[in-house]
Design an enzyme around this catalytic site. Sequence first.
Site, PDB file in Angstrom:
ATOM      1  N   CYS A 152      22.359  17.591 -65.861  1.00 48.48           N
ATOM      2  CA  CYS A 152      22.336  18.288 -66.900  1.00 48.48           C
ATOM      3  C   CYS A 152      23.472  19.220 -67.142  1.00 48.48           C
ATOM      4  O   CYS A 152      23.633  20.149 -66.543  1.00 48.48           O
ATOM      5  CB  CYS A 152      20.997  19.164 -67.004  1.00 48.48           C
ATOM      6  SG  CYS A 152      21.108  20.167 -68.378  1.00 48.48           S
ATOM      7  N   CYS A 208      22.937  22.384 -68.648  1.00 50.75           N
ATOM      8  CA  CYS A 208      22.452  23.697 -67.527  1.00 50.75           C
ATOM      9  C   CYS A 208      23.567  23.856 -66.445  1.00 50.75           C
ATOM     10  O   CYS A 208      23.468  25.355 -66.193  1.00 50.75           O
ATOM     11  CB  CYS A 208      21.292  22.912 -66.773  1.00 50.75           C
ATOM     12  SG  CYS A 208      20.254  21.899 -67.910  1.00 50.75           S
ATOM     13  N   ASP A 209      24.237  23.196 -66.196  1.00 56.30           N
ATOM     14  CA  ASP A 209      24.983  23.589 -65.059  1.00 56.30           C
ATOM     15  C   ASP A 209      26.519  23.639 -65.002  1.00 56.30           C
ATOM     16  O   ASP A 209      27.422  23.911 -64.088  1.00 56.30           O
ATOM     17  CB  ASP A 209      24.705  22.599 -63.696  1.00 56.30           C
ATOM     18  CG  ASP A 209      23.221  22.640 -63.369  1.00 56.30           C
ATOM     19  OD1 ASP A 209      22.757  23.628 -63.601  1.00 56.30           O
ATOM     20  OD2 ASP A 209      22.722  21.606 -63.001  1.00 56.30           O
TER      21      ASP A 209
END
Length: 313
Positions: free
Chosen positions: A136, A139-140
């Site tokens: 992701c 997200c990261d």
Amino acid sequence: MADTKHTKVLIIGSGPAGYTAGVYASRAMLEPILVQGIEPGGQLTTTTEVENYPGFTEVQGPDLMVKMQEHAAAMGCEIIGDIITNLDMSERPFKATGDSGTIYTADAVILATGARAKWLGLESEEKFKGFGVSACATCDGFFYRGQEIVVIGGGNTAVEEALFLTNFASKVTLIHRRDELRAEKILQDRLMKNEKIEPLWFHTLEEVVGDDNPLGVTGVKVRNVKTDEVSEIPCAGVFVAIGHSPANELVKDTLEMHNGGYVQVKPGSTETSVPGVFAAGDLTDHVYRQAVTSAGMGCMAALDAERFLAGQD
Ligand code: FAD
Ligand code: NAP
């Protein structure tokens, strides 16, 4: 004693399919309950810009899903933060068990559990998951400011992730096992024009390499599928974007499946092999897998459930 809630229609899943089913089932006065699962809002909460949902030239995925949730709630859908861990479809009312301990009984069920990211299955991938290996970028990505990153895959997700990661990374290598991308042409054009991205064709990921203390990625070993030659690319992050598998755990042994785990529905409807149980979205669709098609199937499932329940009366 466990809390029990009865509903005419239980909707399992809170992606575009689930929320749209919630809107339609509420407007049919079926007073549905929607259980959100571990990822409220579904897959679109893991992306940034969505540019192909009608009515929005551009909208952030998480914002679109908040709007869908608000829409379903405004129509009267009861939205519950719980995860269904078991679904008994052997008799009616159907019985779903929530992770919270709540038992949900329902006259009809709409399955909208969508799909989850696939992994390559390498031991080293597992070892560094959360420590340099991710599925992701939204997200990261932020953790890799000014560093080199690799992305694995050649579909829409891989190309979008590669493009997004250029906001942070100094360089992104897109590793694909062929020399042709599956991604839409508009995304391919953006990829080719982006100077921070270097495609590496005909290569697969052989191993993620890194340090043990502290645990972290320092590079990847890649194999040239034509020559079998293995080489190493230094990087701090590895984003695996090789597709998604249907989230069929609740029904894989009880409903008919197709194409390796997608719930089978009767052509032109959302009826599954159990009367009163309907399926919508990525859980049943191995072809289109879009937010708008999932929403469309969510609408169909609510209308099919309404007809089914009217027939029972
Ligand atoms: P999902 O969105 O997968 O949602 C599934 C829901 O089920 C989740 O809420 C989850 O919590 C819930 N759930 C699962 N198991 C349980 C359980 N046991 N109990 C309760 N709930 C459960 N499509 C586009 O059209 N445009 C795009 O720009 C686009 N970008 C994308 C970017 C990325 C990174 C990804 C991964 C996908 C993208 N897609 C895009 C595809 C789109 O996100 C999916 O087609 C769509 O989200 C599928 O909707 P769905 O409702 O079927 O399921
Ligand atoms: P996908 O379209 O199935 O693509 C997966 C990619 O990973 C393919 O290029 C595939 O290679 C590669 N791959 C698969 N297994 C592999 C393995 N073991 N090793 C190496 N490479 C592997 O998946 P996706 O990109 O996640 O997209 C899923 C769905 O969501 C699609 O329907 C897509 O359109 C939709 N989506 C849409 C948008 C958008 O509309 N903007 C954005 C994201 C996703 P091959 O090509 O060689 O098979």
